[in-house]
Design an enzyme around this catalytic site. Structure first.
Site, short mmCIF file in Angstrom:
data_model
loop_
_atom_site.label_atom_id
_atom_site.label_comp_id
_atom_site.label_asym_id
_atom_site.label_seq_id
_atom_site.Cartn_x
_atom_site.Cartn_y
_atom_site.Cartn_z
N ARG A 152 0.87 -1.18 0.00
CA ARG A 152 0.00 0.00 0.00
C ARG A 152 0.90 1.22 0.00
O ARG A 152 1.85 1.29 0.78
CB ARG A 152 -0.84 0.05 1.28
N PHE A 247 -10.74 -2.23 5.79
CA PHE A 247 -11.37 -1.77 4.54
C PHE A 247 -12.89 -1.64 4.66
O PHE A 247 -13.63 -1.92 3.72
CB PHE A 247 -10.94 -2.65 3.35
N CYS A 258 -4.02 2.27 -8.23
CA CYS A 258 -4.20 0.81 -8.37
C CYS A 258 -5.64 0.36 -8.51
O CYS A 258 -5.99 -0.23 -9.52
CB CYS A 258 -3.56 0.12 -7.17
N LYS A 261 -7.51 1.43 -11.79
CA LYS A 261 -6.86 0.84 -12.96
C LYS A 261 -7.08 -0.68 -13.00
O LYS A 261 -7.40 -1.25 -14.04
CB LYS A 261 -5.36 1.18 -12.89
N LYS A 318 -5.23 9.28 -0.51
CA LYS A 318 -5.33 8.81 0.88
C LYS A 318 -4.19 9.45 1.64
O LYS A 318 -3.34 10.13 1.03
CB LYS A 318 -5.26 7.29 0.95
C1 UGA Z 1 -3.86 -0.94 -2.95
C2 UGA Z 1 -3.90 -2.25 -2.14
O1 UGA Z 1 -4.38 -2.00 -0.82
C3 UGA Z 1 -2.51 -2.87 -2.07
O2 UGA Z 1 -2.58 -4.13 -1.40
C4 UGA Z 1 -1.99 -3.09 -3.50
O3 UGA Z 1 -0.68 -3.62 -3.51
C5 UGA Z 1 -1.96 -1.73 -4.22
O4 UGA Z 1 -3.30 -1.19 -4.24
C6 UGA Z 1 -1.46 -1.99 -5.62
O5 UGA Z 1 -2.15 -2.67 -6.38
O6 UGA Z 1 -0.32 -1.61 -5.92
P1 UGA Z 1 -3.15 1.57 -2.42
O7 UGA Z 1 -3.65 1.92 -3.78
O8 UGA Z 1 -1.83 2.11 -1.98
O9 UGA Z 1 -3.05 -0.02 -2.22
O10 UGA Z 1 -4.25 2.13 -1.41
P2 UGA Z 1 -5.26 1.57 -0.31
O11 UGA Z 1 -4.70 1.81 1.03
O12 UGA Z 1 -5.68 0.20 -0.61
O13 UGA Z 1 -6.47 2.58 -0.53
C7 UGA Z 1 -7.13 2.66 -1.80
C8 UGA Z 1 -8.28 3.61 -1.73
O14 UGA Z 1 -9.33 3.10 -0.94
C9 UGA Z 1 -7.95 4.98 -1.13
O15 UGA Z 1 -8.58 5.97 -1.91
C10 UGA Z 1 -8.52 4.93 0.26
O16 UGA Z 1 -8.88 6.19 0.75
C11 UGA Z 1 -9.74 4.06 0.03
N1 UGA Z 1 -10.19 3.33 1.24
C12 UGA Z 1 -9.42 2.37 1.78
C13 UGA Z 1 -11.44 3.62 1.77
O17 UGA Z 1 -12.18 4.49 1.28
N2 UGA Z 1 -11.87 2.90 2.85
C14 UGA Z 1 -11.11 1.92 3.42
O18 UGA Z 1 -11.58 1.31 4.41
C15 UGA Z 1 -9.85 1.66 2.88
#
Ligand code: UGA
Length: 429
Positions: A152, A247, A258, A261, A318
């Site tokens: 992440r 999540f 990520c 896409k 985020k």
């Molecule tokens: C995500 C995955 O969590 C990683 O495991 C993966 O390796 C990565 O994509 C990737 O494919 O490279 P990331 O994009 O860094 O990681 O971000 P996340 O922490 O997963 O958050 C994604 C989005 O979901 C953000 O906009 C965040 O604000 C939102 N989110 C997350 C929520 O709205 N609620 C939640 O409970 C969690």
């Protein structure tokens, strides 16, 4: 082990620095000379907590170096990790040009048996394709494995060194053994499978997490109308280990480099096979609706948006990152502008360029309080840790209006109201 990592983006640079930290001899290769020049001067091209220190320490110990030359980086490498970008193409498919160029570069410079590990998120069947490209240019024996990353942004160093699992998709026991050796000092389950399953695992993981967030955002809109509180509901369901507590944070929808896409790519993959993925499609629709819904609620609370001064706290997709790619916060800026509002913003590190928001020159203010001066509404749009401890009294004194939009549910309603705010949060009446 002598390891070369191709690509110095989030995944490549973090992987390279962490592999060096694990004791390996690592070369990071990137074709963008400017990036390599910066790294050689000790300047990080991205913001990622803990990375700076890790890079400096390992470079100083001569375990980590940077180059733009395949000739320097490929011959002699025992493991070559590919971590180049695989962005979306126009039609939602994956643009494979960087990965294909990397495969070609490897094939042209291979000097002895090596394991090529694909870390980039790629369509199922890519390992075979990479193998084909390399074999078309080289007679040297090699094995291609799939080694998807689950890092992440903002927690990438921790996630690399203390992962929940490592997935290795391999068609050769020699390659599997080498991969296990590369990760021998990482304490976690190592899940070995065939290459296609490993490639699909990555898409399935991201699609599932996106669905989970969209689901809680749907329930959240219901909670708003029914007078329930989504944070209680999330806790109530998340305590069931079959569901899990992570999540389930309701907000303004998922963004970043990520999830959007990869959801597009899995939908595209399915479409080509004439398979329907209604749940994944719905998660995407809900994600768009979630962003629109909050803007509708703000418009209603302010009695219109035209000519209103709105301050956004947070632009990154985020907390803990400077990344604004497909950020829900940036979409809010766009929607607010469309409806005639004047918008200014503060983010601890992220900035948005005019071309990303229809040519509007967004004013970026260094201080959150100063940014809120004269605002009719303040929207907290990104879950930055430092926003949790904002002085809501001081913020209220700076603002002209009394609407605090807590789009990530960071504040206690009673506290916000105690300082004179109308507290508009997510998933609460
Ligand atoms: C995500 C995955 O969590 C990683 O495991 C993966 O390796 C990565 O994509 C990737 O494919 O490279 P990331 O994009 O860094 O990681 O971000 P996340 O922490 O997963 O958050 C994604 C989005 O979901 C953000 O906009 C965040 O604000 C939102 N989110 C997350 C929520 O709205 N609620 C939640 O409970 C969690």
């Amino acid at each position: 082990m002598r390891i070369t990592v191709l690509g110095t983006g989030y995944v490549g640079l973090v992987s390279g620095a962490c592999l060096a930290e694990l004791g390996h001899q690592v070369i990071c290769l990137d074709v963008q000379q400017e990036k390599i020049d910066l790294l050689n001067q000790g300047i990080m091209p991205i913001y990622e907590p803990g990375l700076d220190e890790l890079v400096h320490r390992n470079a100083a110990a001569n375990r980590l170096s940077f180059t733009s030359s395949y000739k320097e980086a490929i011959p002699g490498a025992e493991l070559i990790s590919i971590a180049v970008g695989t962005p979306s193409a126009e039609d939602g498919s994956v643009d494979m040009q960087f990965l294909e160029a990397a495969s070609l570069g490897i094939g042209q410079h291979l000097s002895e048996y090596a394991v090529i590990a694909d870390k980039s998120t790629v369509p199922v069947g890519t390992a075979e394709r990479v193998e084909e490209i390399i074999r078309s240019t080289s007679n040297i024996q090699c094995d291609v494995v799939s080694n998807p990353e689950f890092l992440r942004e903002g927690h990438a160093v921790f996630d690399f060194l203390k992962p929940a699992r490592i997935v290795i998709g391999s068609a050769s026991s020699l390659a599997t053994e080498r991969m296990l050796r590369a990760y021998e000092h990482v304490d976690c389950p190592k899940i070995i499978m065939d290459r296609r399953s490993a490639e699909l695992t990555k898409y399935a993981a991201n699609a599932f997490l996106a669905i989970k967030i969209s689901f809680i955002n749907e329930i959240s809109s219901l909670a708003e109308e029914l007078g329930a509180d989504i944070t209680h509901v999330a806790k109530g369901i998340g305590s069931d280990p079959r569901i899990g507590k992570d999540f389930l944070q309701a907000g303004i929808g998922w963004g970043g480099s990520c999830f959007p896409k990869d959801v597009r790519a899995i939908r595209h993959m399915a479409k080509k096979l004439d398979i329907s993925l209604p749940i994944v499609n719905a998660a995407h629709e809900t994600n768009i609706q979630t962003r629109r819904r909050i803007v509708d609620r703000i418009e209603k609370s302010l009695g219109g948006l035209n000519g209103k001064n709105i301050t956004l706290l947070g632009l990154a997709f985020k907390g803990n990152t400077d990344d604004t790619r497909e950020s829900a916060a940036v979409d809010l800026v766009r929607f607010l502008l469309e409806r005639g509002a004047n918008v200014r913003a503060h983010d601890p590190v992220a900035k948005v360029k005019a071309h990303e928001i229809g040519g509007y020159e967004l004013e970026h203010v260094d201080c959150p309080y100063e940014a809120s001066r004269g605002a009719d509404a303040v929207i907290v749009a990104t879950e930055w840790e430092q926003f949790r401890t904002l002085d809501l009294k001081r913020l209220k004194e700076m603002a002209a209006g009394d609407l605090l939009v807590d789009a990530r549910n960071l504040y206690d309603s009673a506290r916000a109201k105690g300082h004179g705010w109308r507290h508009l949060s997510v998933g609460r009446a």
